[in-house]
Design an enzyme around this catalytic site. Structure first.
Site, PDB file in Angstrom:
ATOM      1  N   SER A 106      34.117  40.551  57.646  1.00  0.00           N
ATOM      2  CA  SER A 106      32.731  41.039  57.635  1.00  0.00           C
ATOM      3  C   SER A 106      32.555  42.202  58.581  1.00  0.00           C
ATOM      4  O   SER A 106      31.688  43.046  58.385  1.00  0.00           O
ATOM      5  CB  SER A 106      31.772  39.937  58.091  1.00  0.00           C
ATOM      6  N   HIS A 127      34.852  42.938  50.628  1.00  0.00           N
ATOM      7  CA  HIS A 127      33.874  42.107  51.339  1.00  0.00           C
ATOM      8  C   HIS A 127      32.900  41.462  50.361  1.00  0.00           C
ATOM      9  O   HIS A 127      31.957  42.094  49.882  1.00  0.00           O
ATOM     10  CB  HIS A 127      33.117  42.973  52.367  1.00  0.00           C
ATOM     11  N   GLU A 139      31.585  44.905  48.792  1.00  0.00           N
ATOM     12  CA  GLU A 139      31.922  46.184  49.427  1.00  0.00           C
ATOM     13  C   GLU A 139      33.443  46.331  49.382  1.00  0.00           C
ATOM     14  O   GLU A 139      34.168  45.431  49.821  1.00  0.00           O
ATOM     15  CB  GLU A 139      31.403  46.196  50.866  1.00  0.00           C
ATOM     16  N   ASN A 177      25.892  44.950  56.485  1.00  0.00           N
ATOM     17  CA  ASN A 177      25.759  44.322  57.799  1.00  0.00           C
ATOM     18  C   ASN A 177      25.363  45.329  58.868  1.00  0.00           C
ATOM     19  O   ASN A 177      24.631  44.996  59.811  1.00  0.00           O
ATOM     20  CB  ASN A 177      27.053  43.618  58.199  1.00  0.00           C
TER      21      ASN A 177
HETATM   22  N1  LIG Z   1      30.648  32.854  55.783  1.00  0.00           N
HETATM   23  C1  LIG Z   1      30.115  33.976  55.349  1.00  0.00           C
HETATM   24  O1  LIG Z   1      28.908  34.062  55.085  1.00  0.00           O
HETATM   25  C2  LIG Z   1      30.985  35.183  55.121  1.00  0.00           C
HETATM   26  C3  LIG Z   1      30.522  36.201  54.289  1.00  0.00           C
HETATM   27  C4  LIG Z   1      31.348  37.308  54.063  1.00  0.00           C
HETATM   28  C5  LIG Z   1      32.573  37.373  54.671  1.00  0.00           C
HETATM   29  N2  LIG Z   1      32.996  36.370  55.494  1.00  0.00           N
HETATM   30  C6  LIG Z   1      34.316  36.513  56.107  1.00  0.00           C
HETATM   31  O2  LIG Z   1      35.217  35.661  55.416  1.00  0.00           O
HETATM   32  C7  LIG Z   1      36.197  35.175  56.326  1.00  0.00           C
HETATM   33  C8  LIG Z   1      36.198  33.663  56.300  1.00  0.00           C
HETATM   34  O3  LIG Z   1      34.911  33.203  56.640  1.00  0.00           O
HETATM   35  P1  LIG Z   1      34.451  31.694  56.336  1.00  0.00           P
HETATM   36  O4  LIG Z   1      33.015  31.626  56.681  1.00  0.00           O
HETATM   37  O5  LIG Z   1      34.885  31.278  54.982  1.00  0.00           O
HETATM   38  O6  LIG Z   1      35.312  30.920  57.443  1.00  0.00           O
HETATM   39  P2  LIG Z   1      35.689  29.373  57.500  1.00  0.00           P
HETATM   40  O7  LIG Z   1      36.064  29.093  58.899  1.00  0.00           O
HETATM   41  O8  LIG Z   1      34.644  28.555  56.831  1.00  0.00           O
HETATM   42  O9  LIG Z   1      37.001  29.280  56.572  1.00  0.00           O
HETATM   43  C9  LIG Z   1      38.231  29.813  56.946  1.00  0.00           C
HETATM   44  C10 LIG Z   1      39.333  29.027  56.294  1.00  0.00           C
HETATM   45  O10 LIG Z   1      40.567  29.629  56.628  1.00  0.00           O
HETATM   46  C11 LIG Z   1      41.516  28.599  56.836  1.00  0.00           C
HETATM   47  N3  LIG Z   1      42.605  29.120  57.650  1.00  0.00           N
HETATM   48  C12 LIG Z   1      42.664  29.265  58.986  1.00  0.00           C
HETATM   49  N4  LIG Z   1      43.853  29.768  59.353  1.00  0.00           N
HETATM   50  C13 LIG Z   1      44.568  29.941  58.223  1.00  0.00           C
HETATM   51  C14 LIG Z   1      45.880  30.419  57.948  1.00  0.00           C
HETATM   52  N5  LIG Z   1      46.659  30.830  58.927  1.00  0.00           N
HETATM   53  N6  LIG Z   1      46.269  30.459  56.669  1.00  0.00           N
HETATM   54  C15 LIG Z   1      45.479  30.036  55.673  1.00  0.00           C
HETATM   55  N7  LIG Z   1      44.229  29.575  55.865  1.00  0.00           N
HETATM   56  C16 LIG Z   1      43.783  29.528  57.117  1.00  0.00           C
HETATM   57  C17 LIG Z   1      40.717  27.492  57.517  1.00  0.00           C
HETATM   58  O11 LIG Z   1      41.374  26.252  57.356  1.00  0.00           O
HETATM   59  C18 LIG Z   1      39.388  27.573  56.781  1.00  0.00           C
HETATM   60  O12 LIG Z   1      39.344  26.730  55.669  1.00  0.00           O
HETATM   61  C19 LIG Z   1      35.854  35.782  57.680  1.00  0.00           C
HETATM   62  O13 LIG Z   1      36.601  36.957  57.863  1.00  0.00           O
HETATM   63  C20 LIG Z   1      34.382  36.098  57.557  1.00  0.00           C
HETATM   64  O14 LIG Z   1      33.992  37.148  58.404  1.00  0.00           O
HETATM   65  C21 LIG Z   1      32.238  35.271  55.724  1.00  0.00           C
END
Ligand SMILES: NC(=O)c1ccc[n+]([C@@H]2O[C@H](COP(=O)([O-])OP(=O)(O)OC[C@H]3O[C@@H](n4cnc5c(N)ncnc54)[C@H](O)[C@@H]3O)[C@@H](O)[C@H]2O)c1
Length: 511
Positions: A106, A127, A139, A177
């Protein structure tokens, strides 16, 4: 996000390999996929056969080697650069040389991730917004190192999934963002500095800017920890103090009050959510309208619609509960106001409107000129036909008068929000800097007008995009409000963007 993105791709007919860190996390991911597609089946948006097909296209594994045949890999691990770099090093090792590797970050720099891989030309940002199966904006980010074909291929794929890709360069926060969080943080600062209350700021942005929810409700929904993370990342690049996370936000995060997910953030949540305010049922007041012109006419019409009696002669003003000055030019306003104040009985509330809500923000100057500053409040009717009244109390306003003024205005059927006597009241003070940022982004050639508007409407659920908003408000009025905000704060970021000034001077819309 990983499960959501896997679902989107599988729905689009692609075979997907989902990697998790261990079996437990893998089962959680499987559960997310089942419940998300299950909800679509329940709502009649997806047949059971289609659900089976979608889930059948997704293979789950904890072994990175299973990614060896993939054309595209999208990383969605937690938002930490060290972790992302480790994951990309592993991807680099196991993936085909021609595979494109994408990050769903993000706010981290895609370039920072790309430079530690052996294939920086094949690294892109992609994104997705949350929830990925629902939100249409994606994005697509190319760095200075990315080969254009890699960006084009990913944008094409995103389009094929029924989403709207916005292709841009690698700047912290990208488009959506970057624009959203500047605004959210400023709302937190506004609360922290006592400019207005949490509920008044939320209500003002809903009623006055037409947003689906106010900034505090939105931050609570996003999660205050995520808000802090995103702001820190944007600030690290922009060094714009408006992105320096408000100490209040940081304090809430440290206290573990993270928003909806913990039951308390800016708001406190029980089953019924944030409390709604009641409306007053008392009779409409007698209102004196001082001034001539469209604003005065609109104010008079508003009072009449609410069943109030409206008068403008000295005799009528003498019997009024509330006198609203709505003159068109400041000189006329001053003369009319002093005549009105002499006619008004003691205790009458006097509301002075600023023409466009900007002026120099100071009800206090007009209040001092009346000789009865304790009876004077500032008033801004953002759209005189609309429902929102922004009311400011100056340092000289008697607190009882401010309470009475708020009561009288709400008896006119208006949603009343209160703030201190500062330029832009609440709505314009929060909205114009955001619009200015969008104009600066356009002026810098970072994104075109359609991409900027799509980012805010499709990515953030805004009813209209900022470039369309600027054209509706008018570049000249936007510049006037920004100049007032800049004059008051001397914050360089609030100086109107050169592109906006140019359009205002030329009398041309941005589109
Ligand atoms: N949550 C949101 O609203 C949102 C929106 C857009 C982008 N993002 C981006 O998406 C990404 C993930 O966010 P999220 O909210 O889903 O996080 P989250 O913590 O809910 O999920 C992350 C997942 O990655 C897994 N993980 C951790 N280390 C790992 C590895 N080495 N190999 C494989 N899997 C692994 C974890 O077990 C977990 O299930 C971030 O970069 C975040 O900035 C999040």
């Amino acid at each position: 996000m990983g499960a959501g993105i896997a679902e989107v791709l599988a729905r689009g007919g692609f075979a997907v390999v989902g990697i998790e860190v261990n079996r437990e996390a893998l089962e959680r991911g499987r559960g997310n996929l089942k419940s998300s597609t299950g909800r679509a089946v329940k709502r009649g948006r997806l047949g059971e056969d289609a659900q089976r097909e979608i889930l059948g296209r997704i293979t789950l594994s904890t072994d990175f080697a299973d990614l060896g045949d993939c054309d595209l890999v999208i990383e969605a691990v937690p938002e930490r650069l060290d972790l992302k770099r480790t994951v990309f090093a592993e991807l680099d090792r196991v993936c085909r040389d021609d595979a494109v590797l994408a990050t769903n970050t993000s706010s981290l720099s895609v370039t920072d991730i790309a430079v530690t891989t052996g294939r920086p030309t094949k690294i892109v940002g992609v994104h997705f917004f949350n929830p990925a199966p629902v939100m249409r904006l994606v994005e697509v980010i190319g760095t200075v190192l990315t080969e254009p074909e890699a960006v084009a291929r990913v944008a094409e794929l995103v389009e094929g999934l029924g989403k709207t890709p916005v292709t841009i360069g690698d700047r912290a926060g990208f488009v959506a963002n970057r624009l959203l969080f500047g605004y959210l943080n400023q709302a937190a600062t506004m609360l922290e500095t006592g400019h207005a209350t949490r509920d008044d700021i939320d209500a003002a942005m809903k009623a006055g800017a037409g947003l689906p929810m106010g900034p505090f409700t939105l931050m609570d929904l996003i999660g205050l920890d995520t808000c802090l993370e995103v702001l820190d990342a944007i600030y690290a690049e922009s060094r714009d103090r408006r992105h320096a996370a408000s100490p209040l936000l940081r304090e809430l995060v440290t206290a573990g009050l993270l928003g909806r997910k913990t039951g308390r953030g800016f708001h406190t949540y029980d089953k019924s959510g944030p409390a709604e305010e009641g409306t007053s049922g008392a009779a409409a007041p007698t209102v004196g309208v001082v001034g001539v012109g469209p604003l005065a006419d609109a104010v008079a019409a508003l009072c009449e619609r609410a069943g109030g009696r409206v008068g403008d002669s000295a005799a009528e003003l003498a019997g009024c509960d509330l006198v609203i000055e709505a003159a068109q030019d400041p000189e006329a306003a001053r003369a009319l106001l002093s005549a009105a104040v002499q006619a008004a009985k003691p205790g009458t509330v006097i509301a002075v409107t600023s023409l466009d809500g900007s002026a120099d923000g100071s009800a206090i100057r007009q209040a001092m000129a009346t000789g009865r500053p304790s009876d004077v409040v500032g008033l801004h009717l953002l759209d005189p036909a609309g429902a929102l009244a922004e009311m400011s109390a100056t340092v000289a306003t008697d607190p009882d008068v401010a309470d009475r003024a708020a009561g009288l205005l709400s008896r006119l059927g208006l949603t009343v929000v209160r703030c201190r006597d500062r330029a832009g009241f609440i709505v314009d003070a929060l909205r114009l800097p955001y619009l200015n940022d969008a104009a600066a982004m356009l002026g810098a050639g970072y994104a075109d007008a359609d991409s900027i508007d799509a980012a805010m409407t499709l990515g953030c659920g805004y009813p209209t995009g900022p470039i369309a908003d600027l054209d509706r408000i008018g570049p000249d009025r936007a510049v006037a409000v920004l100049r007032a905000l800049h004059a008051e704060t001397r914050d360089p970021a609030l100086a109107p963007a050169p592109l906006l000034v140019e359009h205002a001077t030329a009398g041309r819309p941005l589109r």
